[in-house]
Every structure is written in structure tokens, then in C-alpha cells.
Motif scaffolding. Structure first.
Motif, PDB file in Angstrom:
ATOM      1  N   ARG A  97       0.795  -1.169  -0.195  1.00 15.31           N
ATOM      2  CA  ARG A  97       0.071  -0.028   0.020  1.00 15.31           C
ATOM      3  C   ARG A  97       0.832   1.309  -0.084  1.00 15.31           C
ATOM      4  O   ARG A  97       1.823   1.140   0.694  1.00 15.31           O
ATOM      5  CB  ARG A  97      -0.941  -0.222   1.372  1.00 15.31           C
ATOM      6  N   ILE A  98       0.523   2.114  -0.741  1.00 19.87           N
ATOM      7  CA  ILE A  98       1.296   3.388  -0.759  1.00 19.87           C
ATOM      8  C   ILE A  98       0.549   4.652  -0.753  1.00 19.87           C
ATOM      9  O   ILE A  98      -0.817   4.803  -1.028  1.00 19.87           O
ATOM     10  CB  ILE A  98       1.884   3.734  -2.313  1.00 19.87           C
ATOM     11  N   ARG A  99       0.648   5.713   0.266  1.00 18.85           N
ATOM     12  CA  ARG A  99       0.268   6.659   0.881  1.00 18.85           C
ATOM     13  C   ARG A  99       0.980   8.088   0.022  1.00 18.85           C
ATOM     14  O   ARG A  99       2.097   7.962  -0.395  1.00 18.85           O
ATOM     15  CB  ARG A  99       0.287   6.951   2.196  1.00 18.85           C
ATOM     16  N   SER A 100       0.398   9.192  -0.248  1.00 21.55           N
ATOM     17  CA  SER A 100       1.021  10.125  -0.815  1.00 21.55           C
ATOM     18  C   SER A 100       2.130  10.665   0.056  1.00 21.55           C
ATOM     19  O   SER A 100       2.091  10.759   1.329  1.00 21.55           O
ATOM     20  CB  SER A 100      -0.204  11.112  -0.854  1.00 21.55           C
ATOM     21  N   GLY A 101       3.226  10.960  -0.449  1.00 21.02           N
ATOM     22  CA  GLY A 101       4.654  11.273   0.212  1.00 21.02           C
ATOM     23  C   GLY A 101       5.578  10.194   0.244  1.00 21.02           C
ATOM     24  O   GLY A 101       6.745  10.399   0.829  1.00 21.02           O
ATOM     25  N   ASP A 102       5.063   9.011   0.406  1.00 19.60           N
ATOM     26  CA  ASP A 102       5.877   7.565   0.612  1.00 19.60           C
ATOM     27  C   ASP A 102       6.945   7.692  -0.453  1.00 19.60           C
ATOM     28  O   ASP A 102       7.010   8.102  -1.507  1.00 19.60           O
ATOM     29  CB  ASP A 102       5.075   6.505   0.348  1.00 19.60           C
ATOM     30  N   ARG A 103       8.099   7.081  -0.037  1.00 23.32           N
ATOM     31  CA  ARG A 103       9.231   6.938  -0.597  1.00 23.32           C
ATOM     32  C   ARG A 103       9.730   5.409  -0.797  1.00 23.32           C
ATOM     33  O   ARG A 103       9.806   4.928   0.222  1.00 23.32           O
ATOM     34  CB  ARG A 103      10.428   8.043  -0.290  1.00 23.32           C
ATOM     35  N   LEU A 104      10.116   5.091  -2.237  1.00 23.88           N
ATOM     36  CA  LEU A 104      10.548   3.628  -2.402  1.00 23.88           C
ATOM     37  C   LEU A 104      12.039   3.777  -2.721  1.00 23.88           C
ATOM     38  O   LEU A 104      12.255   4.646  -3.557  1.00 23.88           O
ATOM     39  CB  LEU A 104       9.662   3.337  -3.392  1.00 23.88           C
ATOM     40  N   ALA A 105      12.885   3.081  -2.243  1.00 24.47           N
ATOM     41  CA  ALA A 105      14.195   3.032  -2.514  1.00 24.47           C
ATOM     42  C   ALA A 105      14.817   1.744  -2.548  1.00 24.47           C
ATOM     43  O   ALA A 105      13.909   0.751  -1.869  1.00 24.47           O
ATOM     44  CB  ALA A 105      14.985   4.148  -1.381  1.00 24.47           C
ATOM     45  N   PHE A 106      15.920   1.461  -2.756  1.00 27.00           N
ATOM     46  CA  PHE A 106      16.541   0.266  -2.851  1.00 27.00           C
ATOM     47  C   PHE A 106      18.022   0.090  -2.249  1.00 27.00           C
ATOM     48  O   PHE A 106      18.586   1.092  -2.088  1.00 27.00           O
ATOM     49  CB  PHE A 106      16.691  -0.248  -4.253  1.00 27.00           C
ATOM     50  N   GLY A 107      18.039  -1.027  -1.649  1.00 28.08           N
ATOM     51  CA  GLY A 107      19.548  -1.211  -0.870  1.00 28.08           C
ATOM     52  C   GLY A 107      20.524  -2.011  -1.712  1.00 28.08           C
ATOM     53  O   GLY A 107      20.833  -2.133  -2.818  1.00 28.08           O
ATOM     54  N   LYS A 108      20.942  -2.944  -0.976  1.00 26.56           N
ATOM     55  CA  LYS A 108      21.887  -4.087  -0.991  1.00 26.56           C
ATOM     56  C   LYS A 108      21.215  -5.102  -2.409  1.00 26.56           C
ATOM     57  O   LYS A 108      20.203  -5.411  -2.258  1.00 26.56           O
ATOM     58  CB  LYS A 108      22.372  -5.177  -0.024  1.00 26.56           C
ATOM     59  N   HIS A 109      22.103  -5.247  -3.448  1.00 24.80           N
ATOM     60  CA  HIS A 109      21.557  -6.284  -4.261  1.00 24.80           C
ATOM     61  C   HIS A 109      22.015  -7.569  -3.596  1.00 24.80           C
ATOM     62  O   HIS A 109      23.006  -8.058  -3.445  1.00 24.80           O
ATOM     63  CB  HIS A 109      22.619  -6.036  -5.587  1.00 24.80           C
ATOM     64  N   ILE A 110      20.731  -8.313  -3.645  1.00 22.63           N
ATOM     65  CA  ILE A 110      20.811  -9.779  -3.372  1.00 22.63           C
ATOM     66  C   ILE A 110      21.068 -10.719  -4.214  1.00 22.63           C
ATOM     67  O   ILE A 110      21.688 -11.766  -4.292  1.00 22.63           O
ATOM     68  CB  ILE A 110      19.660  -9.973  -2.493  1.00 22.63           C
ATOM     69  N   ASP A 111      19.794 -10.540  -5.366  1.00 18.41           N
ATOM     70  CA  ASP A 111      20.192 -11.853  -6.448  1.00 18.41           C
ATOM     71  C   ASP A 111      19.386 -11.142  -7.634  1.00 18.41           C
ATOM     72  O   ASP A 111      18.668 -10.350  -7.580  1.00 18.41           O
ATOM     73  CB  ASP A 111      19.577 -13.308  -5.907  1.00 18.41           C
ATOM     74  N   GLY A 112      19.708 -11.919  -8.944  1.00 18.93           N
ATOM     75  CA  GLY A 112      19.182 -11.389 -10.108  1.00 18.93           C
ATOM     76  C   GLY A 112      19.889 -10.032 -10.454  1.00 18.93           C
ATOM     77  O   GLY A 112      20.885  -9.740  -9.822  1.00 18.93           O
ATOM     78  N   LEU A 113      19.304  -9.581 -11.430  1.00 18.68           N
ATOM     79  CA  LEU A 113      19.726  -8.186 -12.020  1.00 18.68           C
ATOM     80  C   LEU A 113      18.695  -7.253 -12.216  1.00 18.68           C
ATOM     81  O   LEU A 113      19.063  -5.939 -12.150  1.00 18.68           O
ATOM     82  CB  LEU A 113      20.569  -8.822 -13.518  1.00 18.68           C
ATOM     83  N   ARG A 114      17.508  -7.432 -12.709  1.00 18.28           N
ATOM     84  CA  ARG A 114      16.471  -6.555 -13.046  1.00 18.28           C
ATOM     85  C   ARG A 114      15.139  -6.911 -12.121  1.00 18.28           C
ATOM     86  O   ARG A 114      14.626  -8.057 -12.295  1.00 18.28           O
ATOM     87  CB  ARG A 114      16.127  -6.935 -14.503  1.00 18.28           C
ATOM     88  N   GLY A 115      14.742  -5.817 -11.383  1.00 25.51           N
ATOM     89  CA  GLY A 115      13.706  -5.858 -10.695  1.00 25.51           C
ATOM     90  C   GLY A 115      12.564  -5.383 -11.400  1.00 25.51           C
ATOM     91  O   GLY A 115      12.976  -4.153 -12.178  1.00 25.51           O
ATOM     92  N   TYR A 116      11.472  -5.515 -10.978  1.00 25.11           N
ATOM     93  CA  TYR A 116      10.305  -4.740 -11.631  1.00 25.11           C
ATOM     94  C   TYR A 116       9.205  -4.020 -10.463  1.00 25.11           C
ATOM     95  O   TYR A 116       9.048  -4.830  -9.630  1.00 25.11           O
ATOM     96  CB  TYR A 116       9.434  -5.604 -12.617  1.00 25.11           C
ATOM     97  N   VAL A 117       9.037  -2.772 -10.981  1.00 25.09           N
ATOM     98  CA  VAL A 117       7.944  -2.215  -9.999  1.00 25.09           C
ATOM     99  C   VAL A 117       6.644  -1.851 -10.824  1.00 25.09           C
ATOM    100  O   VAL A 117       6.662  -1.284 -11.800  1.00 25.09           O
ATOM    101  CB  VAL A 117       8.412  -0.755  -9.525  1.00 25.09           C
TER     102      VAL A 117
END
Length: 280
Positions: A93-113
Motif C-alpha cells: 500500500r502506498i500513501r501520498s508522500g511515501d518514498r520507495l528506495a533500494f539497497g543491497k543487491h541480493i540476487d538477479g539483475l533486473r527488478g520490476y515495480v
């Protein structure tokens, strides 16, 4: 709007692809791992062709200005919502003002949002997929804003899925290509029995392999190619065309890998090992 605060290594908009224009030299493009993109859309009950973000190796920082829902799939890049770790392969669930970020690479190469309703960016030749010069840009940059519709009411039927394990050593299902028979018996044996290593030259257009199969002197006219076509250069190098690969080529087409294999290869990078497994 979705604000791009930081762009990440290489983040693009992709959908199922740009079809019907290959005769004009326009590649299909679309999500490199189409299965992962479709999964992200499916969790939100979006059509398969809905536009998603394709995040490569190092993720962006994104700020949402309207309520919505998102789903994540593909490579695990340690997603965080408002600096709190969240699960990959899940709906959030996303609310106005939320921020999505990413950190350490665990596995795979390409993620999808994926976002509920899809990203409503400009369509060019019936697709939203980035591919310069068909589109103005080839990747997102800081300061850009992407439109999406606000969604307040949604009850996801599936909130989390167990991802398929990413094999350490990849076996690509491949069928003989039109010029397969230019290979001698030794080359054919090597092709299906020796391991190959992904070279540094790998991107959305093509993956080169490090090992040499053997040189050839086979002349040929420029001929049609597809995503998944495996070409053999005169010097004996193998090139696997990917989603942004050219529509024609002058190298022998010795193999064609399956759609599932293209998806899996899209999650691999420099130094990873693969084999070709013959089908047909």
C-alpha cells in the motif's frame, strides 16, 4: 505523479513490447524478464501489457504524490518503503508522500515495480517501452515525473508470492537456427557440452559470451533476427540478441533460445555461467 528523486544505475519504463514495426527496423523492446514483469502486474490485477519500471542492479529513489498500490518482482534489490525494509515479490500500500528506495543487491539483475493501473507515460508506436531514438530517452533521470492514476480502494487477492529460485548455473533451452549446419561435429559437441561465460559486453541489446566456438568463413546476406537469436561471428564468438536487439544481422544464426530462457538470461550478468540445452 511519481517523482524520480534518484535514477539508479539504469531504470526504464517497459511494457510487453513494440510489435508490428520490425519491418521498419524497430526492435520489440519491452521488459527483459517478461515473466517477472507480468507477475508484478498480475499481483495488482493489471493487464500484462501495463507499463512497469525495470530497475537494473542498483535501484532508484522514488516519491509518490498520490495514493496507490505497487507490486515488486524479479531481482531482489532490498526494497525499502520510507526507509523500512519491505518484501520483494509482494504487494504494498502506498500513501501520498511515501518514498520507495533500494539497497543491497541480493540476487538477479533486473527488478520490476508495477503500479495499480500501470504508468501512463507517452505511447510511441503503440508502446510505452523506452528505446532511443524511438523514444526521447533511454532511461529515467532525476527530476522526471511519471503520471499514474490515484487508487484508494483496492483489495489484492494475492499479496505475496514465492519466487522461482534463480539457478546459479543457467541452462538455456535452444533449438537449431537456420545456419546451424555450418557447424562441424566438434563445434556442435562443444556448443551443447561446454560451459559458457557471460562477457562484460551485456545489455538490453545483446549478451556476448567469452568462450570461442571456432572461426568460420560462411558468407551470408543480412537476414531476419529475433530476441533470443544466437549469432556466431567470423572469429567464433557467440552473441545472444535480447529485447532491444537489431531486427536483421549478417552473422550466422546457429541457435534460437526459448522465451523462458530469455527471461532467465535477463537476470544474469558478467561472469555468470550458462549451458545450451538442445531442444528439437
Amino acid at each position: 505523479m511519481l517523482k524520480i528523486v534518484k535514477s539508479g544505475f539504469f531504470t526504464t519504463i517497459q511494457d510487453s513490447g513494440r510489435f508490428g514495426f520490425r519491418h521498419l527496423g524497430v526492435p520489440v523492446s519491452g521488459s527483459m524478464d517478461r515473466a517477472a514483469a507480468h507477475l508484478a502486474n498480475a499481483m495488482l490485477e493489471n493487464p500484462d501489457e501495463s507499463a512497469v519500471l525495470e530497475v537494473t542492479m542498483s535501484g532508484p529513489v522514488l516519491e509518490f504524490t498520490k495514493d496507490t498500490w505497487i507490486a515488486l518482482a524479479g531481482a531482489n534489490l532490498s526494497p525499502k518503503l520510507n526507509e523500512v525494509d519491505i518484501d520483494n515479490h509482494s504487494v504494498h500500500r502506498i500513501r501520498s508522500g511515501d518514498r520507495l528506495a533500494f539497497g543491497k543487491h541480493i540476487d538477479g539483475l533486473r527488478g520490476y515495480v508495477a503500479i495499480k493501473g500501470g504508468f501512463e507515460t507517452e505511447e510511441v508506436l503503440k508502446s510505452r517501452s523506452f528505446y532511443k531514438p524511438i523514444t526521447e530517452k533511454d532511461h529515467l533521470v532525476a527530476g522526471m515525473e511519471l503520471h499514474y492514476e490515484e487508487v484508494s480502494e483496492f483489495e489484492p487477492k494475492i499479496t505475496h508470492v514465492i519466487p522461482e529460485v534463480i539457478d546459479r548455473v543457467l541452462k538455456l533451452k535452444a533449438s537449431p537456427g537456420p545456419e546451424f549446419d555450418i557447424l562441424d561435429s566438434k563445434q556442435k559437441e562443444l556448443l551443447f557440452n561446454q560451459p559458457f561465460t557471460i562477457a562484460k559486453e551485456n545489455n538490453r541489446m545483446a549478451y556476448q559470451l567469452q568462450e570461442i566456438l571456432g572461426s568460420h568463413q560462411h558468407p551470408m546476406l543480412t537476414s531476419a533476427t529475433l530476441p533470443g537469436t544466437v549469432q556466431l561471428t567470423p572469429g567464433g564468438k557467440l552473441i545472444i540478441l535480447m529485447r532491444d536487439g537489431q531486427t536483421t544481422g549478417g552473422y550466422p544464426r546457429i541457435l534460437q533460445i526459448s522465451e523462458d530462457s530469455i527471461n532467465k538470461l535477463a537476470q544474469k550478468t558478467f561472469g555468470d555461467t550458462l549451458y545450451f540445452k538442445r531442444e528439437g
